[in-house]
Design an enzyme around this catalytic site. Structure first.
Site, PDB file in Angstrom:
ATOM      1  N   LYS A 170       0.815  -1.226   0.088  1.00  8.77           N
ATOM      2  CA  LYS A 170       0.166  -0.198  -0.035  1.00  8.77           C
ATOM      3  C   LYS A 170       0.931   1.229  -0.049  1.00  8.77           C
ATOM      4  CE  LYS A 170      -3.691   1.905   2.625  1.00  8.77           C
ATOM      5  NZ  LYS A 170      -4.412   1.721   4.047  1.00  8.77           N
ATOM      6  N   SER A 198      -9.600   1.535   3.604  1.00 11.18           N
ATOM      7  CA  SER A 198      -8.807   2.100   2.618  1.00 11.18           C
ATOM      8  C   SER A 198      -7.899   1.542   1.653  1.00 11.18           C
ATOM      9  CB  SER A 198      -7.974   3.467   3.392  1.00 11.18           C
ATOM     10  OG  SER A 198      -7.053   2.786   4.301  1.00 11.18           O
ATOM     11  N   SER A 232      -9.469  -0.753   7.623  1.00 11.85           N
ATOM     12  CA  SER A 232      -9.001  -0.666   6.273  1.00 11.85           C
ATOM     13  C   SER A 232      -8.279  -2.050   5.428  1.00 11.85           C
ATOM     14  CB  SER A 232      -8.097   0.388   6.423  1.00 11.85           C
ATOM     15  OG  SER A 232      -8.600   1.698   6.114  1.00 11.85           O
TER      16      SER A 232
END
Lengths: 477, 96
Positions: free
Chosen positions: A77, A152, A176
């Site tokens: 990420k 997210s 997330s």
């Protein structure tokens, strides 16, 4: 060899010479190329990944000892630092920022022979539940491109979902990792707070943030956790507890578990009726297998999301004060303004809407006159929740629930109403509020053809039990 | 509680953010909603409850006082918006 089934099967193919790391990386680069419309990657490190693969092939040929993640293709990420590579937090604010060190998790991956193939798109500064808040465009769910992948860590979830890497790292502050895993039909693991070093993870809310793992199987997630967990000189909040050999400890010896679920969670009116039905049937199946599953009262369910938002926005407003446009990051082109105006202009131009909203709310709850009524109050509720979690785990091995009240929604459906979006986190924030490990397991499919998961939460640092139970549950269906 | 324009201005200043007239209306609404949402906590009786200040059990982790983990000046300055090999620079802020 492809489609990829598990790290172990892949490493067996490597050692028997059926496949090479170079073949493998080439395959994944093709997959990434074929799925560009999903927008799961902000940047792909193609040449470098191929070069690393070739060195690993050489190493194997020479009979040198191999790392635990030898040849495993990983995506990260874009809030996790990889030395010499850009890390943007999907924000204009640090679009051109280059990491000057490795996150400890990345360092550990590389030390065990993993190959990092690229950085994943996400909600800006990890703030969001749909991956619609990225400065680099939305991420699409590979199962239905009109739907969000969750957030997210949406890009990291889709990267595993669509076969663009073997495992990926995300970050989980309130769900997330688990929520996008639920929306995408894969495994999403959030370890205990302090299990994995946060060094080199761009901070959102420091007392909640944990690096998490996306994988196809619990076995792959456990092995990856074993590699990235553990003490770190650079993060004093990381636990000093020894890291068990998670991957070797997956067998539960036919243990019969004692599980709890929150009555209020299944009676919640926001919960999709079909999700509720399938979870109840699954509970019946568990009981038929000899496990104990009992409803317990959890009268604070309606308060977990407000508590979470007060505390995380407060921490975010403080953490994000470092983005001043002077030492790094976006600086306004406006001239002839004083320093305060320079900060304001740079930050207003650099941060997206949701980030600005959260900084404002966080500043409000910390500001003089409101601090006790909001921030201290939320810390007190957090204490109550923490004590409650201790009580529950004194009696039960785990708590199970849906991961999210509904399946992946369509783009734009919730983007106008931040608080409606926040409620999607209702089942996941508890684990971050009290610091326990939790996982979303891809066990179900809705009649709307989208997948959904079962969330399993265990007590602090009981990852071994969490993995073992997860394995039992994954094989039950 | 009511979110006033004055409060928005104050928070924006503390946050080092600025909003245009239109944006200000939007953020005022958003704040009003979000504060209304989190105010729900008032319903919980927290009399006598100690606030939870630290997550986790890792307290007072000591190490030997050795110089390590630092970055070079060159690396530290590498991402600065205004290039300089010695300092972080800001635009001129002292007015005559």
């Amino acid at each position: 060899m492809f489609p990829f089934s598990s790290i172990q099967a892949y490493q067996n193919s490597l050692s028997s010479g059926i496949v090479t790391c170079v073949d493998t990386v080439t395959h994944y680069l093709q997959q990434i190329g074929n799925n560009q419309q999903l927008n799961a990657f902000i940047e792909v490190f193609a040449d470098e990944a191929l070069e690393a693969a070739s060195l690993l092939d050489e190493k194997r040929k020479q009979g040198k000892p191999l790392g635990k993640l030898h040849g495993v293709v990983v995506a990260i990420k874009d809030v996790i630092c990889y030395n010499g590579h850009k890390v943007s937090a999907a924000s204009k604010m640090i679009e051109n920022f280059t990491s000057i060190y490795h996150a400890t998790a990345v360092e550990k991956l590389l030390a065990e022979d993993a190959i990092i193939i690229g950085r994943n798109n996400c909600d800006e500064f990890a703030m969001g539940s749909s991956s619609e808040n990225s400065a680099f465009g939305v991420v699409k769910n590979a199962l239905d491109e009109s739907r969000v992948p969750g957030g997210s860590s949406g890009g990291s979830a889709v990267a595993v979902q669509a076969g663009m890497c073997m495992v990926s790292l995300g970050s989980d502050t309130g769900g997330s990792v688990r929520q996008p895993a639920d929306f995408c039909g894969i495994v999403g693991l959030k370890p205990s707070y302090g299990r994995v070093s946060r060094y080199g993870l761009i901070a959102y809310a420091s007392s909640f943030d944990q690096i998490g793992i996306f994988a196809n199987t619990i076995e792959d997630a456990a092995l990856t956790l074993e590699v990235i967990a553990g003490v770190d000189d650079y993060d004093s909040t990381v636990s000093q507890k020894e890291v068990p050999s998670y991957a070797a400890l997956l067998d539960s010896d036919n243990k019969k578990y004692k599980l709890a679920y929150f009555k209020e969670a299944l009676e919640n009116e926001a919960l999709d009726a079909e999700i509720k039905q399938q979870i109840l049937s699954f509970i019946a199946l568990l009981k038929a297998q000899g496990h104990t599953v009992e409803p317990i009262n959890f009268e604070w369910l309606d308060y977990v999301v407000p508590t979470y938002y007060i505390l995380t926005t407060a921490e975010a407003s403080s953490n994000l004060s470092r983005f001043d446009g002077v030492r790094f990051g976006h600086q306004t082109a406006q001239k002839n303004i004083d320093l305060t105006e320079l900060y304001k202009a740079s930050r207003s131009e650099g941060f997206g809407k949701e980030v600005q909203r959260r900084i404002m709310l966080g500043t409000f709850v910390l500001s003089s006159g409101y601090y006790d009524a909001y921030f201290t109050k939320a810390q007190q509720v957090r204490q109550l929740l923490y004590q409650r979690s201790k009580e529950i785990f004194a009696d039960y091995d785990a708590i199970i629930s849906p991961t999210v009240p509904a399946t992946a929604w369509k783009f734009g459906e919730k983007s106008d109403n931040p608080t409606a979006m926040y409620l999607a986190d209702i089942y996941t924030v508890f684990a971050n509020l009290v610091g326990i490990p939790a996982v979303s397991l891809p066990l179900f499919k809705h009649s709307n053809s989208m997948p959904f998961g079962l969330q399993v939460m265990c007590s602090h640092f009981e990852e071994v039990h969490l993995h073992q139970l997860s394995k039992v549950l994954m094989h039950l269906k | 509680m009511e979110v006033t324009e004055q409060l928005v201005d104050k928070l924006a200043h503390l946050s080092r953010l600025r909003f245009s007239a239109d944006e200000k209306i939007a953020i005022k609404n958003d704040l009003q909603n979000m504060i209304g949402f989190v105010q729900k906590l008032n319903e919980v009786d927290t009399t006598g409850v100690q606030p939870l200040l630290h997550m986790g059990d890792a307290n007072n982790v000591f190490r030997a006082d050795e110089l390590k983990g630092s970055v070079t000046r060159e690396a530290a300055l590498a991402n600065a918006p205004i290039p300089d090999n010695q300092f972080f620079k800001v635009p001129k802020v002292i007015k005559k």
